[in-house]
Every structure is written in structure tokens, then in C-alpha cells.
Design a protein around this motif. Structure first.
Motif, PDB file in Angstrom:
ATOM      1  N   THR A 151       0.817  -1.221   0.000  1.00 10.39           N
ATOM      2  CA  THR A 151       0.000   0.000   0.000  1.00 10.39           C
ATOM      3  C   THR A 151       0.847   1.267   0.000  1.00 10.39           C
ATOM      4  O   THR A 151       0.321   2.365   0.041  1.00 10.39           O
ATOM      5  N   GLY A 152       2.169   1.093  -0.048  1.00 18.12           N
ATOM      6  CA  GLY A 152       3.064   2.252   0.005  1.00 18.12           C
ATOM      7  C   GLY A 152       3.236   2.944  -1.343  1.00 18.12           C
ATOM      8  O   GLY A 152       2.527   2.652  -2.305  1.00 18.12           O
ATOM      9  N   ALA A 153       4.212   3.867  -1.367  1.00 17.63           N
ATOM     10  CA  ALA A 153       4.449   4.672  -2.560  1.00 17.63           C
ATOM     11  C   ALA A 153       5.413   3.969  -3.511  1.00 17.63           C
ATOM     12  O   ALA A 153       6.131   3.055  -3.134  1.00 17.63           O
ATOM     13  N   GLY A 154       5.425   4.427  -4.757  1.00 12.99           N
ATOM     14  CA  GLY A 154       6.342   3.864  -5.735  1.00 12.99           C
ATOM     15  C   GLY A 154       6.071   4.413  -7.127  1.00 12.99           C
ATOM     16  O   GLY A 154       5.349   5.399  -7.280  1.00 12.99           O
ATOM     17  N   LEU A 155       6.673   3.764  -8.124  1.00 13.82           N
ATOM     18  CA  LEU A 155       6.487   4.195  -9.507  1.00 13.82           C
ATOM     19  C   LEU A 155       5.542   3.235 -10.222  1.00 13.82           C
ATOM     20  O   LEU A 155       5.528   2.036  -9.936  1.00 13.82           O
ATOM     21  N   LEU A 156       4.746   3.770 -11.173  1.00 17.70           N
ATOM     22  CA  LEU A 156       3.774   2.932 -11.873  1.00 17.70           C
ATOM     23  C   LEU A 156       4.441   1.995 -12.885  1.00 17.70           C
ATOM     24  O   LEU A 156       5.410   2.368 -13.548  1.00 17.70           O
ATOM     25  N   VAL A 157       3.940   0.766 -12.931  1.00 16.47           N
ATOM     26  CA  VAL A 157       4.341  -0.202 -13.961  1.00 16.47           C
ATOM     27  C   VAL A 157       3.072  -0.853 -14.491  1.00 16.47           C
ATOM     28  O   VAL A 157       2.011  -0.733 -13.881  1.00 16.47           O
ATOM     29  N   ASN A 158       3.202  -1.550 -15.618  1.00 15.64           N
ATOM     30  CA  ASN A 158       2.031  -2.232 -16.214  1.00 15.64           C
ATOM     31  C   ASN A 158       0.849  -1.301 -16.427  1.00 15.64           C
ATOM     32  O   ASN A 158      -0.298  -1.715 -16.353  1.00 15.64           O
ATOM     33  N   SER A 159       1.133   0.003 -16.600  1.00 16.90           N
ATOM     34  CA  SER A 159       0.046   0.976 -16.712  1.00 16.90           C
ATOM     35  C   SER A 159       0.131   1.792 -17.989  1.00 16.90           C
ATOM     36  O   SER A 159      -0.262   2.970 -18.021  1.00 16.90           O
ATOM     37  N   GLY A 160       0.681   1.178 -19.038  1.00 13.38           N
ATOM     38  CA  GLY A 160       0.718   1.823 -20.338  1.00 13.38           C
ATOM     39  C   GLY A 160       1.427   3.164 -20.311  1.00 13.38           C
ATOM     40  O   GLY A 160       2.554   3.258 -19.819  1.00 13.38           O
ATOM     41  N   GLN A 161       0.732   4.184 -20.775  1.00 13.99           N
ATOM     42  CA  GLN A 161       1.352   5.501 -20.914  1.00 13.99           C
ATOM     43  C   GLN A 161       1.769   6.111 -19.573  1.00 13.99           C
ATOM     44  O   GLN A 161       2.515   7.075 -19.529  1.00 13.99           O
TER      45      GLN A 161
END
Length: 852
Positions: A379-389
RNA sequence: GCGAGAGUGGCGGAAUUGGUAGACGCGCCAGAUUUAGGAUCUGGUGUCUUGUGGCGUGGGGGUUCGAGUCCCCCCUCUCGCACCA
């Protein structure tokens, strides 16, 4: 003068004096500054308890103190007189609720007067008085006109025993807070107040209520529960339908692997496929039999069922199976949740149970999570992956980006959601304010015209406790002609939640007899806001939030100018006492125990934990008995001395004895010195007298003033007066100037008068004054009397106390350093070491820092 | 789980801005008064040593000349909220 303090000889005398002189009548025709002090009014159960004594004793100190300081004080008292106990009593004893209530009021008024509280009794009213509730009905009509009162069908918590609706907060562990019967769900037509319209204002103003305890504000903010998020529309595959979800995590949209709907969701019927129908219907049936409280208990096993339908993720076009889940609630958000198992613990558990896919879309920095190895949701913070653009975007930033992306395409928008629900005010009870509405077959819901108010509660009712509200069976009451078309119609038989009465009583105290409108705006605007409100923490959310809401409504109806009812709030702690238990006879009252033995069977009594005084645990002290034994002043003094007001107070019989002894001690201090201080009438020349006692007197005046004013540290204020009394006993009466002694004794009496008013009035009279102690006002300290020529300072070496020195008060640092180093024990610790520096704190200490 | 608050002698509690920890009261001990008890008055009472000393504010670290008080970590208790999407 008697040399013994006998409370009954003085208390009734002064209570009569205050009544005859109308000593506490508030007045608006004055140049004085106003001060409105209010304690939460009691329910007239018939007997006061120690909680009342404590609450009202605290308030009375403030009221009397402010009056002595020259304020125009409004300090009213009344009765929160509608409610269920009156009906329960009627069922049990056959007494009419009105008769029962007014008799209780009469008896409680006597009990309160015995405590010697400084109320303006001319403003007293009970909320069950027709002249009070008629105005409440008018306020309702105005609210109805404004759309602030409306009717809707809703699922409600229903108590079969009380035959009435309960608010969520009136349900405790699935049971009625009053009768502890199991609560069930029922669908009913109910009146609601649109408190949600004021949600933002109620929330925002919590940041400006500087005089409220942070704890209470936090509870209110929590209760309103504002959250920012995003509404997202998911198209249902193969139909025109759409499922709308509310989420605070639009950044995880691509991680959604299924959808969870509340079983009550209106779309369910159209979503269920034939294959799944049997299973789904069984599930809905199962959930509907669980009550609302269980549904939100947290212990509930997470269960769900597949509907057979799929919806489309608007961002990546993926198909998601639509489930029903028991933990999704129809009345929070939209009743639908997009499930992101990788990043929400609840969805994670659900996914593992039903073998649904898990898809990671946020990677914490320096980590690479995979769906297979995940053991709990991230549930923490991070960078998006598998999210297209949106890959690579920090998730906090992605929340807004995805929301505005959806907004542009008409598939979603940023929204705000609240936990706060509208306030259901209908109660199926007799003893309450009738809701002024008429139902006509032709015209529908018709408010009672203003000219036909009040709708009076009929007195000729039979209360059996069976078959619901007696009003609903009272034909004379129910039968009425429609005010619009004249056709036969039916009155509303529900009455208001009693929290409605307590939501505006504080304003009515400003003009209790006003007969033209709910409030005389001039009077109300003069007295409001309440400068200090005092009551129990148990009202932190409901009563205080409703009262704040009502104040804003009254403002918007043009009746008052203020937006907030209470500038300062003090929540006093509970009164607790040790419990005692006998193996054979269970919990025991204090008087059932003698020398640690049960008076009935002689067995040793086990001491239980200290708990809030309650009849069920029998750890109660009856204020009436206490007052009969020690007097009201002792009861007040102990309540104020044993703990600061906001903390819980532990009852202790020996502590009460101690307070009684202290009052005897000040009685004797006056009595034993009366002749001597008769020679000290002239206090003009006091300034020139250097006396320890005089310094102590003025130090005490300063301390008590500062402790009482705004800080409410009554326990330390009383302690400092005790010190002054000790100093009076300790001084050499042959040497002390009689005028100094008189000033000290008079100060004790004056400083204690807000705490223990009866004994102080009596002693003040015996000191030779007429017309009451209030005439003299609050004592003022003489700053010059506090000045000393010589002070004692502590000398430390490396922060440890090594000696004390006496020096002239105006010594400079060089002199102080020399004196400090010359102190023999200090010198011993400094010897052979290097003095690094010397710190001088004026009036406090000298610290010699050495090394080596 | 989240939020708020608390933890100081045998007990209730003081210490307001970082400056003598334990004010004041209860209890206990001793003395005075009293035929006795009660009531009252006076003195003592954190703890270990009893030497002009050491230790001590739930535990552990830190900042500081100096910490109950400020910072970090942990423990315990109380209250409120909680499948809140």
C-alpha cells in the motif's frame, strides 16, 4: 461564634439569601462585559449522581469567578426532558410520562439547589414544555421550506423492544444502547435533516475552534470523514449499463482485476446471468439476514459471489469479472469498488480466497514485486508499472494524471466523498416533539401551517409498551383535515429524536420566555456564542456536532448571527470508584461493606478495578447522602481538588474526610483569630510592612487567579490556598501585625468563595461584612508585595545540586559567581578542576561547569 | 490497523517557557493535648547507603551546562474510529 464548623447551620441560610436577593440573575441592561457559561443540562431521571455534582461544581467555580471579576454572567439550568425513560416508567408504574418527568424535575431541582449552584433559575425550562417544543416545530417547518428537512425510505437500525429507530451511534455491539436488545434491519419512511449540506463548513471550522480539546475535534473530523478521490465509470460488457465506483486510488486503476458490488446495488438484477442466478440469490439472501452492524464489524469473514457479468477497464480495456461482496456497503461511496488486490489488503484476501488474479502496478523504489510472491498488499508509494502511458510516473502524481485523463474522455472525474450521513430524526415514540406534518391522500405530504402550530402532544394516552407508538393509535390526534384541500387526512405520528431539543436549547436560554419566535435575535446575539461549555466527553460527536449544525441552520434562517455555538469547550472526566464484590452476593454497594467484609454473609470482599460509577457495578456514592453527612461545600471541594477537571476522578472516602477537615481548619482560622484581627481593621499602611505572611498572601492571590482564569486548574488553586492556611497557622501571632493577619485570613475566604461558597459567605459575614461576599469583587494582588530583597539560589556543579546560597535579589552575575564558588560544598566539588563556564539563571540557579 | 491521550512515591496528584522532581492532600510514623478513644495541634515520610554520597519521572538511545519536559526507537494502558473503497 460557634467554634465548630457545622455545614447544615450555614448552607440553607445562604441558599435562601441568594434566592431572596436574586444574586445570580443575568441582566442585559449593563455596561459589563457578557460571559455565557453553560453546563450540559441533565435528563430528569429523578436523582442527581456524582457526575452531575462534578460537572456543575466545575461550572459553578467559573460562573462565580467571572461574576466576581465583574462580568455579566449568564448561567442557566434546565431539563433535557423528552426521552425513553419516561415511557419506560409509564409502562412499569402506570404513571404518565409527563407527570413522571415534571415530578422528577421538581425533585432534582431541590437536589441541585442543595449544592448551592449559582444559576439564574428565572430562565429555567424543560424541553417538554409546550412553549419550548412549539418553536422547534416552527424551526422544522422553516427547514422543510429550505429543503433541509426531507423524507426518504431507508434501511434503519430497529429495536423491537423499544419499537423505534436507532442512529448508528446509538447501536453498541449490535445492541440498543438503552435496552441492550439485539438490533435488526427494517425499511421505514423517515424524516432526515440535511446535515451533509454543511459537511464542509462543519469540517473546515474545526480548524478555527481554538478553545476545543484536540481530541474532540479529531473525533468530529473523523466522523465527517471527508476523502478526496475519483469517480470512475466502467462499462458493462455487452450492455449499455455502467458501473460507477468511487476510489481514493485512481493510480492503481490498471491493477484492478475484478469488481466488487454491494449486494443491494440496483444494477445487480441486470448483471446476474442465468447460470449464476441461484448462487447469487442465495448469497443476497444470506447477507440480508446479517444486520448492518455485523456487516461493518471487521471480524466478518469476507465472502462473495460471481454475477456472471464482466465490465471494461476504461484505461486499458481489460475485462473484469463483477462480484458481489458482503463487505461492500451501499451507503458509502457508490456501493461499488474496483478491486486492486496487489495494493489493497482487503481485495488481496478476497482474491486469494477466490483464486482471482493479482497484478502489480506500483513498484516501490529499489524493489521488484511480483504477483506470485506477494504475501500481502503493497500500500506504500512507488512508480507505476504495467500501466501503459503512465509507466514510470510516481503514484501520487499519477492519481491526478489518471483522473484528468478519464475526465477528458468523460469516463471519470475528481470527487469528494463523506462518511457523514444525513441525520435521521424520526422516532416511533410518544414522549417527544410531534413532527408537524400531515399526510393527505390528495395533496401528499403537507407541512402543518404556521398558524396551526403548535401540534400539541396529547396527554390522554395509554402507554402499554406494546404495538409501537401510542400516538399511532390515538385517533383524536391522528385525525385532521388537510390544511390544503380540507379532505380528511392523517397526522404524522412520529416524534423527533431528542437530540433535536438539545441542539438549540443553549440559544433559547437567551430568551426563554420570548413568545413571538424561537429566538429573540437581539437577546440571542447579545449572549451567543456560549463562552464556556462544560460537559462529558461522551457527547463529543453526536450532541456537539448536531448543535453546531443547528447553529448554522439558525444562522441561515436569519435567527442568529453566530456560526458556532460554543467558543470554548471543557470535557470533564468521569467519576470512578473501586468496585467491591462478594462471592455470594455479587457486586456490593459501599454501605454493604464493613471492615472488608460483606455485611450480609461476613465473607471477605474482593476489591475489583476502579471503574466509572454505575448502578450495575454498585460502586456509586449518592450525592444526597454525601451532602447530608458532610455538606455541599465538602462535596464540591473534593470534586474539584482530587483531580484536574478534564481527567477522571477517583472517589476516595478518606479524601472527602480530608476536605471536610480543611473546611474545619479555615473555620477555626477565622474563629481563633477574630478578636486579634479586630485590631487590624486599618489596612492602609500594609504596603510598608515587610512580612513573609503578606508575601505569601499576595503570591496566593496571584496563583489562584492564574490557575482559575482559563486554565481551570482548580486542584492546584485549592492546594495553594491550603499553603496559605498552613502559613496562617504557622505564623507567630504575638509578633505578626494584626492587619497582615486579617488580610491573609480574608484572602483565604475570598479566594475560596467560588469553590465553597456557603462557608465563605458565612465567614465573610462573621469577619464583619454585610451584603454578601460578591460585593467585594475578586481580590487583586499587589505586585510590590511579591518582591523580596533576598533570594535563595541553588548552586549546581555540572548540573547536580551541591549547595544553596542566599543573596541580594539584585545581585549581578559577578557577585553571584563569587558567592556560588565560595559555598563550601560547591568549593569541595570544584577543587582541583577547571571551571569552564558559569551559567546564571536569574532567580533560579547557578550552574558551575567544570572539567578534569 | 488508523487517530487522540496517558504512564511521576504506598495512593490522588504538582512541576505553566528546558532550570532545586515529588507542591498540596490522603495514608503511615512520632510527639503534644486527653482518663481513654475521637477530634485538634506540631514534626517526619521517594529509595539505597546512612558519610559532607549514590540512584530515581514505563524501557533504550540522543540533543543540552542542565531533560519529567525537546528529538528518535520500543513497551504498556485508556478513549474514539474502522472491511470507508
Amino acid at each position: 461564634m460557634e467554634n465548630q464548623y457545622i455545614p447544615e447551620n450555614v448552607e440553607a441560610k445562604w441558599q435562601k439569601f441568594w434566592a431572596q436577593n436574586q444574586s445570580f440573575k443575568a441582566d442585559t441592561q449593563t455596561e459589563k462585559q457578557k460571559y455565557y457559561l453553560l453546563e450540559m443540562f441533565p435528563y430528569p431521571s429523578g436523582r442527581i449522581h456524582m457526575g452531575h455534582v462534578r460537572n456543575y461544581a466545575i461550572g459553578d467555580v467559573v460562573a462565580r469567578f467571572k461574576r466576581l471579576q465583574g462580568f455579566n454572567v449568564l448561567h442557566p439550568m434546565g431539563w433535557d426532558a423528552f426521552g425513553m425513560p419516561a415511557e419506560n416508567a409509564a409502562i412499569e408504574h402506570g404513571t404518565h410520562p409527563g407527570k413522571w418527568t415534571y415530578e422528577n424535575i421538581d425533585s432534582m431541582r431541590v437536589q441541585l439547589k442543595r449544592i448551592g449552584l449559582s444559576y439564574d433559575w428565572s430562565r429555567e425550562f424543560a424541553t417538554c414544555d409546550l412553549d419550548y417544543y412549539r418553536w422547534e416545530q416552527l424551526i422544522f417547518l422553516k427547514m422543510y421550506e429550505q429543503g433541509l428537512a426531507y423524507k426518504k425510505t431507508s434501511h434503519v437500525n430497529w429495536c423491537e423492544d423499544c419499537q423505534t429507530v436507532l442512529a448508528n451511534e446509538q447501536v453498541e455491539d449490535g445492541c440498543c444502547w438503552r435496552c441492550h436488545n439485539q438490533v435488526v434491519q427494517k425499511e421505514l419512511d423517515q424524516w432526515f435533516f440535511r446535515i451533509t449540506k454543511y459537511a464542509d463548513e462543519l469540517l473546515d471550522e474545526t480548524w478555527n475552534l481554538k478553545g476545543w480539546p484536540e481530541k474532540v475535534l479529531a473525533m468530529q473530523r473523523n466522523w465527517i470523514g471527508k476523502s478526496y478521490g475519483c469517480e470512475i465509470e466502467f462499462a458493462v460488457k455487452g450492455t449499455e449499463g455502467k458501473v460507477k465506483v468511487f476510489t481514493t486510488r485512481p493510480d492503481t486503476l490498471c491493477g484492478a482485476t475484478f469488481m466488487s458490488l454491494a449486494p443491494e446495488h440496483p444494477l445487480v438484477k441486470t448483471l446476474v446471468t442465468d447460470d449464476q442466478r441461484t448462487e447469487v440469490e442465495a448469497f443476497i439472501d444470506e447477507v440480508s439476514r446479517q444486520d448492518k452492524i455485523d456487516r461493518t464489524s471487521g471480524e466478518l469473514e469476507k465472502k462473495g459471489v460471481f454475477t456472471g457479468s464482466y465490465c471494461i477497464n476504461p484505461l486499458n480495456g481489460e475485462e473484469l469479472p463483477i462480484f458481489l461482496a458482503n463487505f461492500v456497503l451501499m451507503d458509502y461511496g457508490t456501493g461499488a469498488v474496483m478491486a486492486v488486490p496487489a495494493h489493497d489488503q482487503r481485495d488481496f484476501e478476497f482474491a486469494r480466497k477466490y483464486h482471482l488474479p493479482v497484478k502489480v502496478v506500483i513498484q516501490p523504489e529499489g524493489d521488484s514485486l511480483t504477483a506470485d510472491t506477494l504475501e500481502e498488499a503493497m500500500t506504500g508509494a512507488g512508480l507505476l508499472v504495467n500501466s501503459g502511458q503512465f509507466d514510470g510516473v510516481p503514484n501520487e502524481e499519477a492519481k491526478e494524471k489518471i483522473a484528468s485523463f478519464l475526465d477528458e474522455r468523460g469516463q471519470g472525474r475528481l470527487t469528494v466523498n463523506y462518511r457523514l450521513r444525513d441525520w435521521g430524526v424520526s422516532r416511533q415514540r410518544y414522549w417527544g416533539t410531534p413532527i408537524p406534518v400531515i399526510y393527505c391522500q390528495h395533496c401528499g405530504t403537507v407541512p402543518v401551517p404556521e398558524k396551526d402550530l403548535p401540534v400539541q402532544l396529547p396527554m390522554d394516552v395509554e402507554i402499554t409498551g406494546e404495538g409501537g407508538s401510542p400516538l399511532a393509535r390515538h385517533q383524536d390526534f391522528l385525525t385532521v383535515d388537510c390544511p390544503t384541500c380540507g379532505a380528511p387526512a392523517r397526522r404524522e405520528s412520529d416524534t423527533f429524536d431528542t437530540f433535536v431539543e438539545s441542539s438549540w436549547y443553549f440559544a433559547r436560554y437567551a430568551c426563554p420566555q420570548y413568545a413571538e419566535a424561537p429566538l429573540d435575535s437581539q437577546e440571542a446575539n447579545y449572549w451567543l456564542s456560549v463562552d464556556q461549555y462544560i460537559g462529558g466527553i461522551e457527547h463529543a460527536v453526536m450532541h456537539l456536532l448536531y448543535a453546531r449544525f443547528f447553529t448554522k441552520v439558525l444562522r441561515d434562517l436569519g435567527l442568529v448571527d453566530v456560526s458556532e455555538p460554543f467558543t470554548n469547550l471543557l470535557t470533564q472526566g468521569m467519576v470512578c470508584k473501586e468496585t467491591q464484590r462478594c462471592d455470594e452476593h455479587g457486586w456490593l454497594y459501599p454501605e454493604q461493606v464493613e471492615d472488608g467484609k460483606c455485611t450480609r454473609c461476613g465473607q471477605s470482599v474482593a476489591l475489583g478495578r476502579t471503574e466509572k460509577m454505575s448502578k450495575s457495578k454498585k460502586n456509586v456514592v449518592d450525592p444526597n447522602q454525601l451532602i447530608a453527612k458532610y455538606g455541599a461545600d465538602t462535596a464540591r471541594l473534593f470534586s474539584l481538588f482530587a483531580a484536574p477537571p478534564e481527567k477522571d476522578l477517583e472517589w476516595n472516602e478518606q479524601g472527602v474526610e480530608g476536605c471536610y477537615r480543611f473546611l474545619g481548619r479555615i473555620w477555626r482560622a477565622v474563629h481563633d483569630n477574630l478578636e486579634l484581627i479586630g485590631k487590624g481593621q486599618n489596612q492602609d499602611s500594609l504596603k510598608d510592612i515587610s512580612s513573609e505572611l503578606r508575601r505569601k498572601t499576595h503570591q496566593t492571590i496571584k496563583k489562584v487567579t492564574e490557575d482559575v482564569d482559563g486554565r481551570f486548574h482548580f486542584n492546584t488553586a485549592i492546594a495553594s490556598v491550603m499553603e496559605l492556611v498552613n502559613a496562617i497557622y504557622g505564623c507567630d501571632r504575638n509578633k505578626e501585625n494584626p492587619a497582615v493577619l486579617r488580610e491573609a485570613i480574608e484572602s483565604v475566604v475570598r479566594l475560596l468563595s467560588p469553590f465553597v461558597p456557603h462557608i465563605c459567605e458565612e465567614l465573610w459575614q462573621r469577619l464583619g461584612y454585610e451584603g454578601g461576599i460578591e460585593a467585594q469583587g475578586w481580590p487583586v494582588w499587589d505586585a510590590e508585595a511579591l518582591v523580596t530583597s533576598e533570594v535563595e539560589l541553588v548552586v549546581q556543579v555540572n548540573g547536580k545540586v551541591r549547595g544553596k546560597i542566599k543573596v541580594a535579589a539584585d545581585s549581578d552575575n559577578t557577585l553571584l559567581e563569587q558567592a556560588a564558588l565560595a559555598e563550601p560544598n560547591v568549593a569541595r566539588f570544584v577543587e582541583g578542576k577547571q571551571v569552564r563556564k558559569i551559567i546564571c539563571v536569574p532567580g533560579r540557579l547557578i550552574n558551575v561547569v567544570v572539567s578534569g
